[in-house]
Design a protein around this motif. Structure first.
Motif, PDB file in Angstrom:
ATOM      1  N   SER A 137      18.650 -21.724  48.445  1.00  0.00           N
ATOM      2  CA  SER A 137      19.135 -22.391  49.654  1.00  0.00           C
ATOM      3  C   SER A 137      20.600 -22.800  49.548  1.00  0.00           C
ATOM      4  CB  SER A 137      18.277 -23.626  49.946  1.00  0.00           C
ATOM      5  OG  SER A 137      18.361 -24.554  48.873  1.00  0.00           O
ATOM      6  N   GLU A 138      21.127 -22.890  48.315  1.00  0.00           N
ATOM      7  CA  GLU A 138      22.513 -23.313  48.120  1.00  0.00           C
ATOM      8  C   GLU A 138      23.471 -22.129  47.998  1.00  0.00           C
ATOM      9  OE1 GLU A 138      22.404 -25.758  44.667  1.00  0.00           O
ATOM     10  OE2 GLU A 138      21.336 -27.398  45.636  1.00  0.00           O
ATOM     11  N   ARG A 139      22.958 -20.928  48.007  1.00  0.00           N
ATOM     12  CA  ARG A 139      23.813 -19.760  47.849  1.00  0.00           C
ATOM     13  C   ARG A 139      24.486 -19.406  49.175  1.00  0.00           C
ATOM     14  NH1 ARG A 139      19.910 -15.663  44.361  1.00  0.00           N
ATOM     15  NH2 ARG A 139      19.248 -17.185  42.797  1.00  0.00           N
ATOM     16  N   PRO A 140      25.591 -18.668  49.122  1.00  0.00           N
ATOM     17  CA  PRO A 140      26.261 -18.240  50.359  1.00  0.00           C
ATOM     18  C   PRO A 140      25.319 -17.440  51.260  1.00  0.00           C
ATOM     19  CG  PRO A 140      27.669 -17.878  48.462  1.00  0.00           C
ATOM     20  CD  PRO A 140      26.333 -18.266  47.923  1.00  0.00           C
ATOM     21  N   LYS A 141      25.490 -17.540  52.558  1.00  0.00           N
ATOM     22  CA  LYS A 141      24.603 -16.881  53.511  1.00  0.00           C
ATOM     23  C   LYS A 141      24.633 -15.362  53.381  1.00  0.00           C
ATOM     24  CE  LYS A 141      24.769 -20.548  56.968  1.00  0.00           C
ATOM     25  NZ  LYS A 141      25.092 -20.896  58.387  1.00  0.00           N
ATOM     26  N   GLU A 142      25.782 -14.799  52.972  1.00  0.00           N
ATOM     27  CA  GLU A 142      25.875 -13.337  52.879  1.00  0.00           C
ATOM     28  C   GLU A 142      24.932 -12.766  51.812  1.00  0.00           C
ATOM     29  OE1 GLU A 142      29.513 -15.187  50.785  1.00  0.00           O
ATOM     30  OE2 GLU A 142      28.414 -15.420  52.674  1.00  0.00           O
ATOM     31  N   ILE A 143      24.529 -13.604  50.872  1.00  0.00           N
ATOM     32  CA  ILE A 143      23.626 -13.123  49.823  1.00  0.00           C
ATOM     33  C   ILE A 143      22.258 -12.797  50.411  1.00  0.00           C
ATOM     34  CG2 ILE A 143      22.419 -13.785  47.699  1.00  0.00           C
ATOM     35  CD1 ILE A 143      24.846 -15.321  46.848  1.00  0.00           C
ATOM     36  N   ARG A 144      21.876 -13.486  51.471  1.00  0.00           N
ATOM     37  CA  ARG A 144      20.564 -13.265  52.074  1.00  0.00           C
ATOM     38  C   ARG A 144      20.423 -11.856  52.647  1.00  0.00           C
ATOM     39  NH1 ARG A 144      19.973 -18.916  55.529  1.00  0.00           N
ATOM     40  NH2 ARG A 144      20.334 -20.357  53.770  1.00  0.00           N
ATOM     41  N   SER A 145      21.502 -11.229  52.980  1.00  0.00           N
ATOM     42  CA  SER A 145      21.451  -9.893  53.577  1.00  0.00           C
ATOM     43  C   SER A 145      21.102  -8.824  52.557  1.00  0.00           C
ATOM     44  CB  SER A 145      22.788  -9.559  54.234  1.00  0.00           C
ATOM     45  OG  SER A 145      23.822  -9.523  53.244  1.00  0.00           O
ATOM     46  N   ARG A 146      21.211  -9.151  51.266  1.00  0.00           N
ATOM     47  CA  ARG A 146      20.885  -8.205  50.187  1.00  0.00           C
ATOM     48  C   ARG A 146      21.756  -6.954  50.227  1.00  0.00           C
ATOM     49  NH1 ARG A 146      14.202  -8.503  50.255  1.00  0.00           N
ATOM     50  NH2 ARG A 146      14.068 -10.715  49.688  1.00  0.00           N
ATOM     51  N   ASP A 147      23.004  -7.140  50.598  1.00  0.00           N
ATOM     52  CA  ASP A 147      23.920  -6.001  50.645  1.00  0.00           C
ATOM     53  C   ASP A 147      24.628  -5.778  49.312  1.00  0.00           C
ATOM     54  OD1 ASP A 147      23.348  -5.429  53.280  1.00  0.00           O
ATOM     55  OD2 ASP A 147      24.889  -6.783  54.048  1.00  0.00           O
ATOM     56  N   THR A 148      24.700  -6.807  48.483  1.00  0.00           N
ATOM     57  CA  THR A 148      25.406  -6.689  47.207  1.00  0.00           C
ATOM     58  C   THR A 148      24.448  -6.860  46.045  1.00  0.00           C
ATOM     59  OG1 THR A 148      25.943  -9.064  47.274  1.00  0.00           O
ATOM     60  CG2 THR A 148      27.566  -7.536  48.204  1.00  0.00           C
ATOM     61  N   PHE A 149      24.795  -6.179  44.950  1.00  0.00           N
ATOM     62  CA  PHE A 149      23.948  -6.204  43.753  1.00  0.00           C
ATOM     63  C   PHE A 149      24.352  -7.380  42.859  1.00  0.00           C
ATOM     64  CE2 PHE A 149      23.215  -5.142  39.314  1.00  0.00           C
ATOM     65  CZ  PHE A 149      21.893  -4.739  39.318  1.00  0.00           C
ATOM     66  N   GLY A 150      23.364  -7.939  42.157  1.00  0.00           N
ATOM     67  CA  GLY A 150      23.656  -8.949  41.149  1.00  0.00           C
ATOM     68  C   GLY A 150      23.165 -10.347  41.474  1.00  0.00           C
ATOM     69  N   HIS A 151      22.354 -10.483  42.535  1.00  0.00           N
ATOM     70  CA  HIS A 151      21.820 -11.790  42.906  1.00  0.00           C
ATOM     71  C   HIS A 151      20.311 -11.808  42.621  1.00  0.00           C
ATOM     72  CE1 HIS A 151      25.707 -12.523  44.715  1.00  0.00           C
ATOM     73  NE2 HIS A 151      25.591 -11.378  45.387  1.00  0.00           N
ATOM     74  N   TRP A 152      19.899 -12.741  41.778  1.00  0.00           N
ATOM     75  CA  TRP A 152      18.541 -12.717  41.234  1.00  0.00           C
ATOM     76  C   TRP A 152      17.717 -13.916  41.695  1.00  0.00           C
ATOM     77  CZ3 TRP A 152      17.052  -8.970  37.377  1.00  0.00           C
ATOM     78  CH2 TRP A 152      18.076  -8.071  37.050  1.00  0.00           C
ATOM     79  N   GLU A 153      16.403 -13.683  41.758  1.00  0.00           N
ATOM     80  CA  GLU A 153      15.434 -14.745  42.014  1.00  0.00           C
ATOM     81  C   GLU A 153      14.644 -14.977  40.730  1.00  0.00           C
ATOM     82  OE1 GLU A 153      12.984 -13.722  45.311  1.00  0.00           O
ATOM     83  OE2 GLU A 153      14.669 -13.331  46.656  1.00  0.00           O
ATOM     84  N   LEU A 154      14.549 -16.219  40.306  1.00  0.00           N
ATOM     85  CA  LEU A 154      13.863 -16.578  39.073  1.00  0.00           C
ATOM     86  C   LEU A 154      12.603 -17.369  39.401  1.00  0.00           C
ATOM     87  CD1 LEU A 154      16.828 -15.984  38.239  1.00  0.00           C
ATOM     88  CD2 LEU A 154      16.557 -17.698  36.435  1.00  0.00           C
ATOM     89  N   ASP A 155      11.543 -17.118  38.639  1.00  0.00           N
ATOM     90  CA  ASP A 155      10.298 -17.857  38.853  1.00  0.00           C
ATOM     91  C   ASP A 155       9.476 -17.816  37.575  1.00  0.00           C
ATOM     92  OD1 ASP A 155       8.370 -19.337  40.067  1.00  0.00           O
ATOM     93  OD2 ASP A 155       7.885 -17.880  41.625  1.00  0.00           O
ATOM     94  N   THR A 156       8.372 -18.559  37.565  1.00  0.00           N
ATOM     95  CA  THR A 156       7.456 -18.533  36.426  1.00  0.00           C
ATOM     96  C   THR A 156       6.058 -18.203  36.925  1.00  0.00           C
ATOM     97  OG1 THR A 156       7.138 -20.929  36.629  1.00  0.00           O
ATOM     98  CG2 THR A 156       8.741 -20.164  35.008  1.00  0.00           C
TER      99      THR A 156
END
Length: 211
Positions: A137-156
Motif C-alpha cells: 500500500s505504500e509503494r508508488p501507484k505505477e507499481i500496481r500496473s505490473r509494467d516493470t520488473f523487480g517488484h516482489w510480494e513477500l508472504d509466509t
C-alpha cells in the motif's frame, strides 16, 4: 387425480406426468385412505407431515431459563457448559448457546451480558512481522500496473497440521509471477530477513527493486 379416476395405472400416470412410476405408487399408497384419490386433501396431508417432521432440536424452555440465569450472573457459555457437564445435566455445546444468544432465542438475555459485551476480538497477529521493504500500500501507484520488473510480494505459509513451527517464506515477482520459496525454522523477523537474503542471493543485483 383425474388420471387416477380414469382408471389409469401408476406407470401410465407416471409417463403422462413425466415422473418415475415408483413416485406415483408411493403417492397413491401414502394416501390410500383418501379413496378416491383427492389432490387437495393429499396436499394438506403432505403439509401436515412436513410440519411434524421438522426436528425440534435441543431447545427447551427449562434449559433456556437456566442459561439466562447463568448469563446474567456473568458466566461465559464455556463455563456454563463445563458446569452442566460436571453436574451430569443435559446441555448443548457453547457454540449453540452463542447462536441462541445472538439469534435472540434467550429472551431474558442479550450479548451485553457477555463479559466481552459481544465484542470479543482476537489479538493482533504479531508473528512473521519483519522490517524488509515497504508495504504494498505504500509503494508508488505505477507499481500496481505490473509494467516493470523487480517488484516482489513477500508472504509466509504455515501448515495447519501438527505442532511444528516451521514454515515457508514465499517471494513472487509481480510482473512475471516468478515464484521462489525458502524454508524457515519459524516465523520470527530474523528468520524472515535471513530467508530474504537467501532469495536475493539467487538473482543478480537490482532484481529486488521493492519487496
Amino acid at each position: 387425480e383425474i388420471l387416477h379416476q380414469q382408471g389409469k395405472s401408476s406407470r401410465a400416470i407416471a409417463e403422462e406426468l413425466g415422473r418415475h412410476h415408483a413416485t406415483i405408487c408411493r403417492e397413491i399408497r401414502r394416501n390410500a385412505e383418501l379413496e378416491p384419490y383427492d389432490a387437495q386433501r393429499s396436499q394438506h396431508a403432505y403439509e401436515q407431515r412436513r410440519r411434524a417432521s421438522v426436528p425440534q432440536g435441543k431447545w427447551t424452555e427449562e434449559q433456556a431459563v437456566e442459561l439466562e440465569e447463568k448469563l446474567h450472573a456473568t458466566w461465559s457459555p464455556e463455563q456454563i457448559v463445563e458446569r452442566f457437564r460436571a453436574e451430569g445435566q443435559p446441555t448443548v455445546c457453547c457454540k449453540t448457546i452463542y447462536r441462541w444468544l445472538y439469534a435472540g432465542r434467550l429472551a431474558q438475555a442479550d450479548v451485553k451480558v457477555l463479559r466481552h459485551k459481544g465484542k470479543r476480538q482476537q489479538p493482533a497477529e504479531k508473528r512473521g512481522k519483519f522490517a524488509v521493504g515497504k508495504s504494498i500500500s505504500e509503494r508508488p501507484k505505477e507499481i500496481r500496473s505490473r509494467d516493470t520488473f523487480g517488484h516482489w510480494e513477500l508472504d509466509t505459509v504455515v501448515s495447519g497440521r501438527g505442532k511444528s513451527k516451521g514454515c515457508v517464506a514465499t517471494f513472487i515477482e509481480r510482473k512475471t509471477r516468478l515464484y521462489t520459496a525458502i524454508q524457515m525454522p519459524d516465523r520470527t523477523a530474523l528468520s524472515m530477513e535471513i530467508a530474504f537474503g537467501v532469495a536475493a542471493s539467487q538473482y543478480p543485483v537490482g532484481v529486488f527493486q521493492t519487496a
